[in-house]
Design a protein around this motif. Structure first.
Motif, short mmCIF file in Angstrom:
data_model
loop_
_atom_site.label_atom_id
_atom_site.label_comp_id
_atom_site.label_asym_id
_atom_site.label_seq_id
_atom_site.Cartn_x
_atom_site.Cartn_y
_atom_site.Cartn_z
N PRO A 193 6.72 -1.82 6.81
CA PRO A 193 7.79 -2.81 7.01
C PRO A 193 7.23 -4.17 7.39
CG PRO A 193 7.64 -1.34 8.90
CD PRO A 193 6.67 -0.82 7.90
N VAL A 194 7.98 -5.21 7.09
CA VAL A 194 7.60 -6.56 7.50
C VAL A 194 7.43 -6.61 9.02
CG1 VAL A 194 8.44 -8.92 7.71
CG2 VAL A 194 8.74 -7.71 5.57
N GLY A 195 6.37 -7.27 9.46
CA GLY A 195 6.12 -7.41 10.88
C GLY A 195 5.26 -6.33 11.49
N SER A 196 4.95 -5.30 10.71
CA SER A 196 4.12 -4.21 11.23
C SER A 196 2.63 -4.56 11.07
CB SER A 196 4.43 -2.91 10.49
OG SER A 196 4.11 -3.02 9.12
N PRO A 197 1.76 -3.88 11.81
CA PRO A 197 0.32 -4.16 11.69
C PRO A 197 -0.27 -3.45 10.49
CG PRO A 197 0.70 -2.50 13.36
CD PRO A 197 2.05 -2.95 12.90
N LEU A 198 -1.50 -3.85 10.14
CA LEU A 198 -2.19 -3.29 8.97
C LEU A 198 -3.65 -3.05 9.30
CD1 LEU A 198 -2.27 -2.71 5.82
CD2 LEU A 198 -3.10 -5.06 5.62
N SER A 199 -4.18 -1.94 8.80
CA SER A 199 -5.61 -1.71 8.87
C SER A 199 -6.03 -0.95 7.63
CB SER A 199 -5.97 -0.89 10.13
OG SER A 199 -7.37 -0.68 10.19
N LEU A 200 -6.86 -1.58 6.81
CA LEU A 200 -7.42 -0.96 5.61
C LEU A 200 -8.92 -0.82 5.82
CD1 LEU A 200 -5.63 -2.92 2.73
CD2 LEU A 200 -4.87 -0.86 3.91
N GLU A 201 -9.46 0.31 5.42
CA GLU A 201 -10.88 0.56 5.66
C GLU A 201 -11.65 0.76 4.36
OE1 GLU A 201 -11.52 3.24 8.83
OE2 GLU A 201 -13.66 3.48 8.44
N CYS A 202 -12.87 0.30 4.38
CA CYS A 202 -13.76 0.43 3.24
C CYS A 202 -15.14 0.84 3.75
CB CYS A 202 -13.85 -0.91 2.52
SG CYS A 202 -15.12 -1.03 1.24
N THR A 203 -15.73 1.86 3.13
CA THR A 203 -17.08 2.25 3.50
C THR A 203 -17.92 2.43 2.25
OG1 THR A 203 -16.51 4.60 3.55
CG2 THR A 203 -16.36 3.40 5.63
N VAL A 204 -19.20 2.14 2.37
CA VAL A 204 -20.14 2.27 1.27
C VAL A 204 -21.21 3.28 1.67
CG1 VAL A 204 -21.77 1.05 -0.22
CG2 VAL A 204 -19.72 -0.12 0.61
N GLU A 205 -21.58 4.13 0.72
CA GLU A 205 -22.64 5.11 0.95
C GLU A 205 -23.79 4.86 -0.02
OE1 GLU A 205 -20.87 8.91 0.35
OE2 GLU A 205 -19.68 8.86 2.19
N GLY A 206 -24.97 5.21 0.39
CA GLY A 206 -26.11 5.19 -0.51
C GLY A 206 -26.84 3.87 -0.63
N THR A 207 -26.56 2.93 0.26
CA THR A 207 -27.26 1.66 0.25
C THR A 207 -27.27 1.12 1.67
OG1 THR A 207 -27.42 -0.51 -0.81
CG2 THR A 207 -25.22 0.24 -0.22
N LEU B 91 -10.02 -4.54 6.88
CA LEU B 91 -9.05 -5.62 6.68
C LEU B 91 -7.85 -5.35 7.56
CD1 LEU B 91 -8.36 -8.17 4.94
CD2 LEU B 91 -7.13 -6.60 3.41
N SER B 92 -7.42 -6.37 8.32
CA SER B 92 -6.36 -6.15 9.31
C SER B 92 -5.34 -7.27 9.28
CB SER B 92 -6.95 -6.09 10.72
OG SER B 92 -7.93 -5.10 10.84
#
Lengths: 110, 116
Positions: free
Chosen positions: B14-28, B76-77
């Motif tokens: 919903p509008v106004g809510s917080p966000l957290s997206l995660e990204c991970t890399v393996e092998g480097t 990303l937040s």
């Protein structure tokens, strides 16, 4: 001002009908020119990197070329499975920063 | 071989809510990491990139922020989402400190964010 421009926005081909996609850039000092393929709902898939004018790279039915102001992605005898959006990107003085074009959506009809 | 992961795959907030997206890399190790947003039928808009832990470059002023707490983790937040934050978020990596040659980016599967 857009740094990287792709044309056409959309292209419809019959299976076997060869054509070319264009990617032009407006900033001098090109460091690298990159081509990607993107299927709907997925992340872009790396295809080619070109570094200097005159360079060419090939992969199956795809061939990428580079001049001083633009790059072409030539598709020879395309098949329906080549249907996708093709993105190009370029790096200039800051080789860590990538500028993407808006893509060409290719549809190959059987 | 190298692998890049993103989660979640889809998110409705919903509008106004917080966000957290995660990204991970393996092998480097010591990769450059990137966050992009892609609107429907459009190209990729660079949001943030990082050349090392704690080093973040912001490309677009907005209500999003990024952090890199570990070498191969990029987050990303947002504190309050806007309708305009809807889109397809892509994380990418390339080899750091290598110069122009061989620095092509590799992308994760993406997160589809819908803000209602």
């Amino acid at each position: 001002e857009d740094q990287v421009t792709q044309s056409p926005e959309a292209l419809r081909l019959q299976e076997g009908e060869s054509s070319s996609l264009n990617c032009s850039y407006t900033v001098s000092g090109l460091r690298g020119l990159f081509w990607y393929r993107q299927d709907p709902g997925k992340g872009p898939e790396f295809l080619f990197t070109l570094y200097s004018a005159g360079e060419e790279k090939e992969k199956e039915r795809l061939k990428a070329t580079l001049t001083k102001k633009e790059s072409f992605l030539h598709i020879t005898a395309p098949k329906p499975e080549d249907s996708a959006t093709y993105l190009c990107a370029a790096t200039f003085y800051n080789f860590n920063k990538f500028y993407f074009g808006s893509g060409t959506k290719l549809n190959v009809k059987p | 071989s190298q692998t890049i992961h993103q989660w979640p795959a889809t998110l409705v907030q919903p509008v106004g809510s917080p966000l957290s997206l995660e990204c991970t890399v393996e092998g480097t190790s010591n990769p450059n990491l990137y966050w992009y947003r892609q609107a429907a039928g459009r190209g990729l808009q660079l949001l943030f990139y990082s050349v090392g832990i704690g080093q973040i470059s912001s490309e677009v002023p907005q209500n999003l922020s990024a952090s890199r707490p570990q070498d191969r983790q990029f987050i990303l937040s947002s504190k309050k989402l806007l309708l305009s934050d809807s889109g397809f978020y892509l994380c990418a990596w390339n080899r750091g400190a290598q110069g122009a040659v061989g620095n092509e980016q590799f992308f994760g599967p993406g997160t589809r964010l819908t803000v209602l």
